[in-house]
Design an enzyme around this catalytic site. Structure first.
Site, PDB file in Angstrom:
ATOM      1  N   HIS A 161       1.452   4.899   6.826  1.00  0.00           N
ATOM      2  CA  HIS A 161       1.831   5.498   5.541  1.00  0.00           C
ATOM      3  C   HIS A 161       2.375   6.902   5.731  1.00  0.00           C
ATOM      4  O   HIS A 161       1.999   7.596   6.676  1.00  0.00           O
ATOM      5  CB  HIS A 161       0.622   5.513   4.612  1.00  0.00           C
ATOM      6  CG  HIS A 161       0.015   4.154   4.441  1.00  0.00           C
ATOM      7  ND1 HIS A 161      -0.948   3.673   5.288  1.00  0.00           N
ATOM      8  CD2 HIS A 161       0.274   3.175   3.554  1.00  0.00           C
ATOM      9  CE1 HIS A 161      -1.272   2.435   4.926  1.00  0.00           C
ATOM     10  NE2 HIS A 161      -0.535   2.111   3.880  1.00  0.00           N
TER      11      HIS A 161
ATOM     12  N   SER B  84       0.799  -1.219   0.000  1.00  0.00           N
ATOM     13  CA  SER B  84       0.000   0.000   0.000  1.00  0.00           C
ATOM     14  C   SER B  84       0.835   1.274   0.000  1.00  0.00           C
ATOM     15  O   SER B  84       0.319   2.360  -0.206  1.00  0.00           O
ATOM     16  CB  SER B  84      -0.954   0.006   1.201  1.00  0.00           C
ATOM     17  OG  SER B  84      -0.262  -0.221   2.398  1.00  0.00           O
TER      18      SER B  84
ATOM     19  N   ASP C 191      -0.905   8.282   8.764  1.00  0.00           N
ATOM     20  CA  ASP C 191      -1.907   7.553   9.553  1.00  0.00           C
ATOM     21  C   ASP C 191      -1.287   6.537  10.502  1.00  0.00           C
ATOM     22  O   ASP C 191      -1.967   5.663  11.006  1.00  0.00           O
ATOM     23  CB  ASP C 191      -2.884   6.847   8.608  1.00  0.00           C
ATOM     24  CG  ASP C 191      -2.177   5.819   7.730  1.00  0.00           C
ATOM     25  OD1 ASP C 191      -0.939   5.725   7.781  1.00  0.00           O
ATOM     26  OD2 ASP C 191      -2.873   5.100   6.978  1.00  0.00           O
TER      27      ASP C 191
END
Ligand SMILES: *[C@@H]1O[C@H](CO)[C@@H](O)[C@H](O)[C@H]1NC(C)=O
Ligand SMILES: *[C@@H]1O[C@H](CO)[C@@H](O)[C@H](O)[C@H]1NC(C)=O
Ligand SMILES: *[C@@H]1O[C@H](CO)[C@@H](O)[C@H](O)[C@H]1NC(C)=O
Ligand SMILES: *[C@@H]1O[C@H](CO)[C@@H](O)[C@H](O)[C@H]1NC(C)=O
Ligand SMILES: *[C@@H]1O[C@H](CO)[C@@H](O)[C@H](O)[C@H]1NC(C)=O
Length: 303
Positions: free
Chosen positions: A272, A42, A269
């Site tokens: 990330h 991600s 967050d």
């Protein structure tokens, strides 16, 4: 593409064809522009992950740059967006494509949730072997340009800092968790060795190893130099200082809080990076100071 990803990659990594439809790649430095395929998680996913799992990554994700949800888990652009911004804007062929391999964080982070440090060290060679087969498989099909990012300092992520049991002896001088960073370093050392091995084996390929760990660790260690104020605290999360991370109240979930200026934070967050941090990491990657061999990204534009 789907077949390639499915057969070569471990199931928990996602394969995404990136950058082709984004509007801001018009200032390319290249005369011929490679297509970029990334094998990553991600951290380099511009939407495939969210789409694939049916997540709706709504605001505040995307608030800085896109002003809407973009499928990215960040306030703005990811590392991959900045790299593409420099180089991409057309379609070539399989051989001229650039393959960015950015695997490791999810495997390691996952392993650390249920294995001991010693067990993780034992597991690392199998992660490396998966990457080896991924590169080898692409090479056999004619791919020749590989850009391999090592994994970042896992032990500096607010998520890890907030959720792991604390022992003063586990922290380094910057407040990161040593065992996790040592795991990342062990992984990186084997990844570096793999690149060296592949470089001598796959003579017609260019394999660049990029030390992203050092870039990110420097960002945290020297955070004030880069204009960051809270290197170990999530901009978007819950719980307040020191980490503002709570697994049950994630960014965007009911009750979360958010910093005013994401540009003062490295972590978006808890997992990330923010757009501001990604921009600096990208500029350092492009400097070739952290690359072995020190091949310029533009090199791949004309091969
Ligand atoms: C590189 O060499 C291998 C083995 O000879 C071949 O399969 C592959 O297609 C070659 N790649 C390129 C880009 O020439
Ligand atoms: C904390 O670290 C010390 C020194 O390494 C060790 O002796 C102790 O058992 C650790 N405590 C916990 C709770 O892990
Ligand atoms: C912090 O910056 C100094 C000066 O540029 C550098 O020598 C040092 O290696 C950096 N620290 C880390 C951990 O990268
Ligand atoms: C996370 O937040 C919930 C709700 O406020 C709280 O009950 C819980 O103790 C928090 N968890 C941690 C690890 O702080
Ligand atoms: C790369 O290294 C050179 C020479 O040491 C230095 O002048 C330059 O600032 C570095 N660039 C980055 C982005 O770190």
């Amino acid at each position: 593409m789907g077949k390639l990803g499915g057969s070569l990659l471990p199931h928990h990594t996602s394969l995404a064809l990136l950058c082709l439809s984004l509007p801001f790649f018009v200032h390319s430095q290249c005369t011929k522009n490679p297509v970029i395929f990334t094998f990553g998680d991600s951290n380099s996913d511009t939407g495939g992950y969210a789409f694939g799992l049916g997540f709706n990554l709504g605001l505040p994700n995307g608030r800085t740059f896109f002003h809407r949800s973009s499928g990215r888990i960040s306030d703005g652009r990811l590392l991959i967006d900045f790299l593409c911004f420099k180089i991409l804007n057309g379609y070539e062929d399989f051989t001229n494509a650039l393959y960015i391999i950015d695997i490791g964080q999810n495997d390691l982070a996952g392993a650390f949730t249920y294995l001991s440090y010693a067990q993780i060290l034992e597991r690392i060679p199998s992660f490396i072997t998966e990457i080896k087969y991924a590169i080898y498989g692409v090479w056999q099909r004619g791919g020749k340009n590989f850009w391999v990012h090592n994994t970042g300092p896992l032990g500096c992520l607010p998520q890890k800092l907030a959720t792991r049991s604390k022992n003063a002896s586990d922290f380094d001088q910057f407040g990161c968790l040593k065992p996790l960073n040592d795991g990342a370093k062990a992984f990186n050392e084997q990844l570096r060795a793999l690149c060296e091995e592949l470089r001598s084996e796959l003579k017609n390929a260019t394999i660049v190893y990029v030390d992203v760990f050092s870039i990110k660790y420097d960002l945290i260690a020297n955070s004030t130099t880069y204009g960051f104020e809270n290197p170990l605290m999530a901009c978007c999360g819950y719980g307040g200082a020191p980490y503002n991370y709570n697994a049950s109240v994630g960014c965007g979930r009911t009750g979360y809080n958010i910093c005013e200026e994401g540009s003062k934070y490295i972590s978006w967050d808890g997992v990330h990076y923010t757009e501001a941090a990604n921009a600096i990491v990208a500029s350092k990657i492009l400097s070739t100071n952290y690359s072995t061999p020190p091949v310029k990204f533009d090199y791949f534009c004309n091969t």
